[in-house]
Design a protein around this motif. Structure first.
Motif, PDB file in Angstrom:
ATOM      1  N   VAL A  71       0.839  -1.195   0.000  1.00 15.64           N
ATOM      2  CA  VAL A  71       0.000   0.000   0.000  1.00 15.64           C
ATOM      3  C   VAL A  71       0.882   1.256   0.000  1.00 15.64           C
ATOM      4  CG1 VAL A  71      -0.166  -0.027   2.507  1.00 15.64           C
ATOM      5  CG2 VAL A  71      -1.916   1.141   1.174  1.00 15.64           C
ATOM      6  N   ASP A  72       0.470   2.249  -0.798  1.00 13.63           N
ATOM      7  CA  ASP A  72       1.283   3.469  -0.812  1.00 13.63           C
ATOM      8  C   ASP A  72       0.482   4.713  -0.450  1.00 13.63           C
ATOM      9  OD1 ASP A  72      -0.191   4.039  -3.049  1.00 13.63           O
ATOM     10  OD2 ASP A  72       1.505   4.030  -4.452  1.00 13.63           O
ATOM     11  N   ALA A  73      -0.773   4.531  -0.038  1.00 15.28           N
ATOM     12  CA  ALA A  73      -1.561   5.676   0.411  1.00 15.28           C
ATOM     13  C   ALA A  73      -2.769   5.206   1.210  1.00 15.28           C
ATOM     14  CB  ALA A  73      -2.036   6.514  -0.773  1.00 15.28           C
ATOM     15  N   VAL A  74      -3.131   5.996   2.219  1.00  7.08           N
ATOM     16  CA  VAL A  74      -4.320   5.697   3.016  1.00  7.08           C
ATOM     17  C   VAL A  74      -5.202   6.933   3.098  1.00  7.08           C
ATOM     18  CG1 VAL A  74      -5.206   5.057   5.290  1.00  7.08           C
ATOM     19  CG2 VAL A  74      -3.109   3.983   4.429  1.00  7.08           C
ATOM     20  N   PHE A  75      -6.465   6.730   2.753  1.00  6.37           N
ATOM     21  CA  PHE A  75      -7.472   7.768   2.977  1.00  6.37           C
ATOM     22  C   PHE A  75      -8.201   7.393   4.254  1.00  6.37           C
ATOM     23  CE2 PHE A  75     -12.047   8.983   1.575  1.00  6.37           C
ATOM     24  CZ  PHE A  75     -12.055  10.046   2.463  1.00  6.37           C
ATOM     25  N   ALA A  76      -8.021   8.210   5.305  1.00  3.07           N
ATOM     26  CA  ALA A  76      -8.662   7.923   6.591  1.00  3.07           C
ATOM     27  C   ALA A  76      -9.961   8.710   6.687  1.00  3.07           C
ATOM     28  CB  ALA A  76      -7.732   8.283   7.737  1.00  3.07           C
ATOM     29  N   GLY A  77     -10.978   8.096   7.266  1.00  6.27           N
ATOM     30  CA  GLY A  77     -12.302   8.696   7.328  1.00  6.27           C
ATOM     31  C   GLY A  77     -12.426   9.832   8.314  1.00  6.27           C
TER      32      GLY A  77
END
Lengths: 344, 344
Positions: A249-255
């Motif tokens: 994984v190279d990016a996380v969109f957190a809520g």
DNA sequence: TTGTAGGCGTTATCAA
DNA sequence: TTGATAACGCCTACAA
């Protein structure tokens, strides 16, 4: 001889009749003079104004409202002031009204329907010119009533009734914007860790994110949205899980920014560098939380203060006769910080 | 034939005269019936009440206030709603009033004196029965005026004028309590990292901490109080400094939860375990910040909601004639969590 | 037990 | 240009 230039506590405020007497004119003339009516001799007007100042006269808004049928007062009915989302909305509304001459009566129902109707009754009895109803959760809520004598605008939480006017955050667009930004930063293995799936907003953000990924034909890293709780702990836990299942994984969109903080902690723990190895973006742009993170957290701002301001404007228009209806979605705003710098 | 049982929007609310007509009695009788006066036949009263319900009659508070000289309304004048300290106070006050029949008019001056006096004028013209002035910073502020026609209570930020009544947080006691707790946890090399030294509260907390240390003859670890900024970054930096100068420190009292978060991060970075090697306690008990920390952060709660509640009570008493004066300090409360567990 | 009348503070209409 | 006077909606003596 007493000088009456300073009212003392416990003393009744000066009335127009006091002013008239001191100025040696009739009440009617005093009223005209103070309200800028043209049918008053300049010299008389001056005398009245001076008298009013000497007495610190301030017109009784009750008496005025009684005649005018309007009070210059609106009710702000919130469900949950403790929650941090109501505050900026309230602030925006207060700002929009306060710069004019409208005052805001604040009531907090604490999420209790009984308390809400109690407050509603009190507000109506105070003859507010209109109402803004601010929800605690961005899910639709029961209409406060379709037969009220004053216009109502719903903010944040829309009314269930389609004829009511509601202003809400465009969570779907916010989700899109977050993913768009990550894509623009050159990321292609993007995961989404978010909160309570029972919130409509959670679903909207997730769907927006998926929609944006779809336009680029990019699959979601981890294969599915990771729903959980609105806590740092969940952010940490979900990230650990994610790293073990999808280590690339190279990016996380957190809520939420809280979740994002947890994500940051867990990434650091795992030896991943942010933003070099993994970019992270949050949601809410909770300034003190996002800006204090290490690295400073990019986030999506819901423009809640603007939402409050627009709610005030819509209510104002409604009071003047132009009542809208339906759900109006207001856009989110990207606030880039260090956690999403473009990959080298 | 039209049924008037449901008022429609835009329709003027029913008046007492409407009710009287529908019930076939005079206005005076209707008034007596609805207000529980004894001089009304039971059957008549019933008839009037039914009529009132049919018309959704709700008495016009303006007209009532005009007669009574009281409006059942108080003004809440804040300097800074954005800051998170005003909110709980506001909440407490709203709670205390709202459970009765007093409504709250909210104004935010945004720290601007001009806006403040504008709002003050508006509130007085609305004939509020009293005022609560909530400051943004816990330092003393100019009196809003000594010759107002209504009582005023200052909350959080005391008035500079000694004859005004102010309710403030006992920061000195809070500082004492924090250090007392660390001592009770068996710590003896206690440092204090805190924020902006220009705040009176900062000094009070520090002095309280030093006073408590002095009672036990324990010196302050690091030799001096580390003043800085109210940020996580300062908490991290100060902690690194502290560890290099006084590596044997076994407890840190942080002047805010934000600073404490920075302290926790830096300690972890340095390989110190919390609470085993070093105990950490914060200040503010900013729930979401303190409880989300790892480990969960012990903190000192300023009981701001209680402060707001007490302010409301004092104002109520003042409205009824019992006006106090001077500065009343309200106690803080220790909220122990995991970050200060007793050393093994 | 019910109704009439005066007044709370202001504005608006109309006559002087 | 000014001043009586009647509302606005309600409450409360006082009169019937």
């Amino acid at each position: 001889m007493t000088t009456a230039s300073e009212p003392r506590p416990g003393q009744r405020p000066a009335t127009l009749s006091d002013v008239a007497r001191l100025a040696g004119v009739s009440i009617a003339t005093a009223s005209k003079a103070l309200n800028g009516r043209q049918q008053v001799r300049a010299e008389t007007r001056t005398r009245v104004i001076e008298a009013a100042e000497r007495l610190s006269f301030s017109p009784n808004a009750l008496a005025r409202g009684l005649i005018a049928g309007r009070t210059g007062t609106v009710g702000l009915l919130t469900s949950d002031l403790e929650g941090r989302f109501s505050i900026p909305i309230l602030l925006g509304a207060e700002d929009a009204f306060g710069s004019g001459s409208t005052s805001v009566l604040l009531c907090d129902a604490r999420g209790d329907a009984i308390r809400e109707s109690h407050h509603l009754r009190a507000l109506l009895s105070r003859r507010v010119d209109g109402l803004i109803v601010v929800g605690a959760r961005p899910d639709s809520r029961p209409s406060i009533g379709r037969a009220l004598p004053v216009p109502v605008v719903y903010a944040y939480a829309p009314s269930e009734h389609k004829d009511d006017l509601s202003l809400v955050v465009d969570n779907h667009g916010g989700g899109r914007a977050a993913v768009r930004h990550l894509l623009d930063c050159g990321r292609s293995r993007i995961a989404h860790i978010t909160g309570d799936p029972s919130y409509g907003a959670t679903q909207d953000r997730a769907n927006g994110a998926l929609a944006e990924l779809a336009t680029e034909g990019v699959p979601l890293a981890g294969g599915r949205v990771l729903f959980g709780a609105w806590s740092e702990a969940w952010g940490r836990g979900a990230t650990r899980m994610l790293l073990s299942q999808s280590p690339d994984v190279d990016a996380v969109f957190a809520g939420s920014d809280q979740i994002a903080r947890g994500v940051l902690d867990a990434l650091q723990e795992a030896g991943r560098s942010v933003p070099d190895d993994v970019a992270v973006i949050g949601f809410d742009n909770w300034e003190i939380f996002a800006a204090g993170a290490r690295p400073a957290l990019s986030s999506i701002d819901m423009n809640l203060q603007q939402l409050g301001r627009v709610a005030a404007q819509r209510l104002f228009a409604a009071i003047r006769g132009t009542m809208g209806s339906g759900v109006e979605k207001l856009p989110c705003r990207l606030v880039p910080r260090e956690s999403t710098a473009p990959a080298a």
